[in-house]
Design a protein around this motif. Sequence first.
Motif, PDB file in Angstrom:
ATOM      1  N   ASP A  56      -0.658  -4.135   3.849  1.00 37.68           N
ATOM      2  CA  ASP A  56       0.742  -4.481   3.632  1.00 37.68           C
ATOM      3  C   ASP A  56       0.833  -5.763   2.828  1.00 37.68           C
ATOM      4  O   ASP A  56       0.088  -6.713   3.063  1.00 37.68           O
ATOM      5  CB  ASP A  56       1.478  -4.684   4.964  1.00 37.68           C
ATOM      6  N   GLY A  57       1.748  -5.781   1.867  1.00 35.91           N
ATOM      7  CA  GLY A  57       1.917  -6.962   1.031  1.00 35.91           C
ATOM      8  C   GLY A  57       1.096  -6.927  -0.243  1.00 35.91           C
ATOM      9  O   GLY A  57       1.107  -7.896  -1.004  1.00 35.91           O
ATOM     10  N   SER A  58       0.400  -5.832  -0.511  1.00 38.57           N
ATOM     11  CA  SER A  58      -0.378  -5.717  -1.748  1.00 38.57           C
ATOM     12  C   SER A  58       0.561  -5.520  -2.928  1.00 38.57           C
ATOM     13  O   SER A  58       1.646  -4.953  -2.798  1.00 38.57           O
ATOM     14  CB  SER A  58      -1.346  -4.533  -1.670  1.00 38.57           C
ATOM     15  N   VAL A  59       0.120  -5.993  -4.085  1.00 31.22           N
ATOM     16  CA  VAL A  59       0.903  -5.838  -5.309  1.00 31.22           C
ATOM     17  C   VAL A  59       0.005  -5.334  -6.435  1.00 31.22           C
ATOM     18  O   VAL A  59      -1.214  -5.483  -6.390  1.00 31.22           O
ATOM     19  CB  VAL A  59       1.585  -7.156  -5.754  1.00 31.22           C
ATOM     20  N   ARG A  77       4.514  -5.137  -9.315  1.00 29.85           N
ATOM     21  CA  ARG A  77       5.174  -4.215  -8.393  1.00 29.85           C
ATOM     22  C   ARG A  77       4.511  -4.292  -7.026  1.00 29.85           C
ATOM     23  O   ARG A  77       3.285  -4.274  -6.923  1.00 29.85           O
ATOM     24  CB  ARG A  77       5.052  -2.763  -8.874  1.00 29.85           C
ATOM     25  N   LYS A  78       5.326  -4.338  -5.993  1.00 29.24           N
ATOM     26  CA  LYS A  78       4.817  -4.282  -4.627  1.00 29.24           C
ATOM     27  C   LYS A  78       4.457  -2.833  -4.303  1.00 29.24           C
ATOM     28  O   LYS A  78       5.131  -1.909  -4.745  1.00 29.24           O
ATOM     29  CB  LYS A  78       5.877  -4.802  -3.657  1.00 29.24           C
ATOM     30  N   VAL A  79       3.388  -2.647  -3.541  1.00 28.23           N
ATOM     31  CA  VAL A  79       2.981  -1.318  -3.107  1.00 28.23           C
ATOM     32  C   VAL A  79       3.321  -1.193  -1.632  1.00 28.23           C
ATOM     33  O   VAL A  79       2.893  -2.015  -0.817  1.00 28.23           O
ATOM     34  CB  VAL A  79       1.469  -1.085  -3.333  1.00 28.23           C
ATOM     35  N   PHE A  80       4.101  -0.178  -1.284  1.00 30.81           N
ATOM     36  CA  PHE A  80       4.535   0.026   0.091  1.00 30.81           C
ATOM     37  C   PHE A  80       3.615   1.010   0.808  1.00 30.81           C
ATOM     38  O   PHE A  80       3.002   1.873   0.181  1.00 30.81           O
ATOM     39  CB  PHE A  80       5.983   0.527   0.114  1.00 30.81           C
ATOM     40  N   ALA A  81       3.538   0.891   2.137  1.00 30.31           N
ATOM     41  CA  ALA A  81       2.612   1.698   2.938  1.00 30.31           C
ATOM     42  C   ALA A  81       2.844   3.203   2.774  1.00 30.31           C
ATOM     43  O   ALA A  81       1.895   3.975   2.690  1.00 30.31           O
ATOM     44  CB  ALA A  81       2.724   1.309   4.412  1.00 30.31           C
ATOM     45  N   ASN A  82       4.101   3.636   2.717  1.00 33.62           N
ATOM     46  CA  ASN A  82       4.383   5.074   2.640  1.00 33.62           C
ATOM     47  C   ASN A  82       4.395   5.604   1.206  1.00 33.62           C
ATOM     48  O   ASN A  82       4.623   6.787   0.979  1.00 33.62           O
ATOM     49  CB  ASN A  82       5.720   5.390   3.319  1.00 33.62           C
ATOM     50  N   GLN A  83       4.126   4.757   0.261  1.00 30.83           N
ATOM     51  CA  GLN A  83       4.141   5.134  -1.151  1.00 30.83           C
ATOM     52  C   GLN A  83       2.846   5.855  -1.508  1.00 30.83           C
ATOM     53  O   GLN A  83       1.754   5.369  -1.240  1.00 30.83           O
ATOM     54  CB  GLN A  83       4.280   3.845  -1.965  1.00 30.83           C
ATOM     55  N   TYR A 102      -3.296   1.175 -27.471  1.00 29.15           N
ATOM     56  CA  TYR A 102      -2.802  -0.099 -26.945  1.00 29.15           C
ATOM     57  C   TYR A 102      -3.392  -0.299 -25.543  1.00 29.15           C
ATOM     58  O   TYR A 102      -3.434   0.638 -24.744  1.00 29.15           O
ATOM     59  CB  TYR A 102      -1.277  -0.109 -26.882  1.00 29.15           C
ATOM     60  N   SER A 103      -3.811  -1.517 -25.242  1.00 30.39           N
ATOM     61  CA  SER A 103      -4.488  -1.829 -23.983  1.00 30.39           C
ATOM     62  C   SER A 103      -3.511  -2.073 -22.840  1.00 30.39           C
ATOM     63  O   SER A 103      -2.456  -2.667 -23.033  1.00 30.39           O
ATOM     64  CB  SER A 103      -5.348  -3.082 -24.134  1.00 30.39           C
ATOM     65  N   VAL A 104      -3.937  -1.621 -21.660  1.00 31.20           N
ATOM     66  CA  VAL A 104      -3.208  -1.886 -20.424  1.00 31.20           C
ATOM     67  C   VAL A 104      -4.244  -2.324 -19.392  1.00 31.20           C
ATOM     68  O   VAL A 104      -5.227  -1.628 -19.167  1.00 31.20           O
ATOM     69  CB  VAL A 104      -2.448  -0.638 -19.906  1.00 31.20           C
ATOM     70  N   ALA A 105      -4.026  -3.491 -18.778  1.00 35.07           N
ATOM     71  CA  ALA A 105      -4.927  -4.011 -17.738  1.00 35.07           C
ATOM     72  C   ALA A 105      -4.146  -4.074 -16.430  1.00 35.07           C
ATOM     73  O   ALA A 105      -3.043  -4.617 -16.379  1.00 35.07           O
ATOM     74  CB  ALA A 105      -5.436  -5.390 -18.115  1.00 35.07           C
ATOM     75  N   ILE A 106      -4.728  -3.495 -15.385  1.00 28.30           N
ATOM     76  CA  ILE A 106      -4.069  -3.391 -14.082  1.00 28.30           C
ATOM     77  C   ILE A 106      -4.945  -4.068 -13.039  1.00 28.30           C
ATOM     78  O   ILE A 106      -6.150  -3.839 -12.991  1.00 28.30           O
ATOM     79  CB  ILE A 106      -3.852  -1.914 -13.702  1.00 28.30           C
ATOM     80  N   ALA A 107      -4.323  -4.887 -12.194  1.00 32.01           N
ATOM     81  CA  ALA A 107      -5.031  -5.541 -11.089  1.00 32.01           C
ATOM     82  C   ALA A 107      -4.280  -5.237  -9.796  1.00 32.01           C
ATOM     83  O   ALA A 107      -3.059  -5.397  -9.738  1.00 32.01           O
ATOM     84  CB  ALA A 107      -5.107  -7.042 -11.299  1.00 32.01           C
ATOM     85  N   VAL A 108      -5.023  -4.787  -8.793  1.00 33.96           N
ATOM     86  CA  VAL A 108      -4.458  -4.573  -7.460  1.00 33.96           C
ATOM     87  C   VAL A 108      -4.835  -5.802  -6.643  1.00 33.96           C
ATOM     88  O   VAL A 108      -6.016  -6.106  -6.483  1.00 33.96           O
ATOM     89  CB  VAL A 108      -4.996  -3.284  -6.811  1.00 33.96           C
ATOM     90  N   ILE A 109      -3.815  -6.500  -6.146  1.00 33.09           N
ATOM     91  CA  ILE A 109      -4.015  -7.762  -5.449  1.00 33.09           C
ATOM     92  C   ILE A 109      -3.581  -7.615  -3.995  1.00 33.09           C
ATOM     93  O   ILE A 109      -2.476  -7.148  -3.718  1.00 33.09           O
ATOM     94  CB  ILE A 109      -3.200  -8.898  -6.110  1.00 33.09           C
ATOM     95  N   GLY A 110      -4.464  -8.003  -3.083  1.00 30.90           N
ATOM     96  CA  GLY A 110      -4.152  -7.949  -1.652  1.00 30.90           C
ATOM     97  C   GLY A 110      -3.208  -9.061  -1.249  1.00 30.90           C
ATOM     98  O   GLY A 110      -2.961  -9.999  -2.025  1.00 30.90           O
ATOM     99  N   PRO A 111      -2.687  -9.013  -0.018  1.00 35.68           N
ATOM    100  CA  PRO A 111      -1.739 -10.031   0.444  1.00 35.68           C
ATOM    101  C   PRO A 111      -2.343 -11.432   0.488  1.00 35.68           C
ATOM    102  O   PRO A 111      -1.622 -12.423   0.411  1.00 35.68           O
ATOM    103  CB  PRO A 111      -1.332  -9.557   1.833  1.00 35.68           C
ATOM    104  N   ASP A 112      -3.664 -11.529   0.575  1.00 35.76           N
ATOM    105  CA  ASP A 112      -4.333 -12.833   0.608  1.00 35.76           C
ATOM    106  C   ASP A 112      -4.666 -13.351  -0.792  1.00 35.76           C
ATOM    107  O   ASP A 112      -5.269 -14.405  -0.948  1.00 35.76           O
ATOM    108  CB  ASP A 112      -5.606 -12.752   1.449  1.00 35.76           C
ATOM    109  N   GLY A 113      -4.276 -12.593  -1.828  1.00 37.93           N
ATOM    110  CA  GLY A 113      -4.535 -12.996  -3.202  1.00 37.93           C
ATOM    111  C   GLY A 113      -5.855 -12.489  -3.755  1.00 37.93           C
ATOM    112  O   GLY A 113      -6.155 -12.711  -4.926  1.00 37.93           O
TER     113      GLY A 113
END
Length: 166
Positions: A56-59, A77-83, A102-113
Amino acid sequence: MKRVLLSILLPLALSACQRESGPDPLKLTGRMFVFNYRLAYATYIVTLDKVQPLPDGSVVKVEFENPAGGDPLLLERKVFANQTRVVLESPDITCVKKDRPYSVAIAVIGPDGARLQSLETKVTSNADQDILPAKPLIVGPGYDKNPEVFKDGKPPAHFETAKCPI
């Protein structure tokens, strides 16, 4: 004998207690450019499916290459549990060129950073942005004809197309 056995079993027991990093939590499932002809704008759209639970709290933080040049376009964007799917749409863009990746870079970040996952991809358009009209064809919540385009309610003989400002 006990020392030999202990020296063999202790490292095995300790390694069994370590958390294994499982598969990545998000999987890239789609990427494309969307040209909205009626509203005269283009955007990137990238979709990710959730394959593992996220805390919970991941973005999700995204950097889209700016086709007009300059700094990348940023989105968070925030990621929700039921998503189950994460849809990432960029701000409006200009200067998209056909067949250019064209480049796209994606990072999944936890609630602790902490960074939980990194993804990089390329998005290529099959059309230039000049297929769009220079001005939106409709305006307002009622989708009224744009009076700047439709003079006296009549369409022009030729629609002016979008131009790259650079």
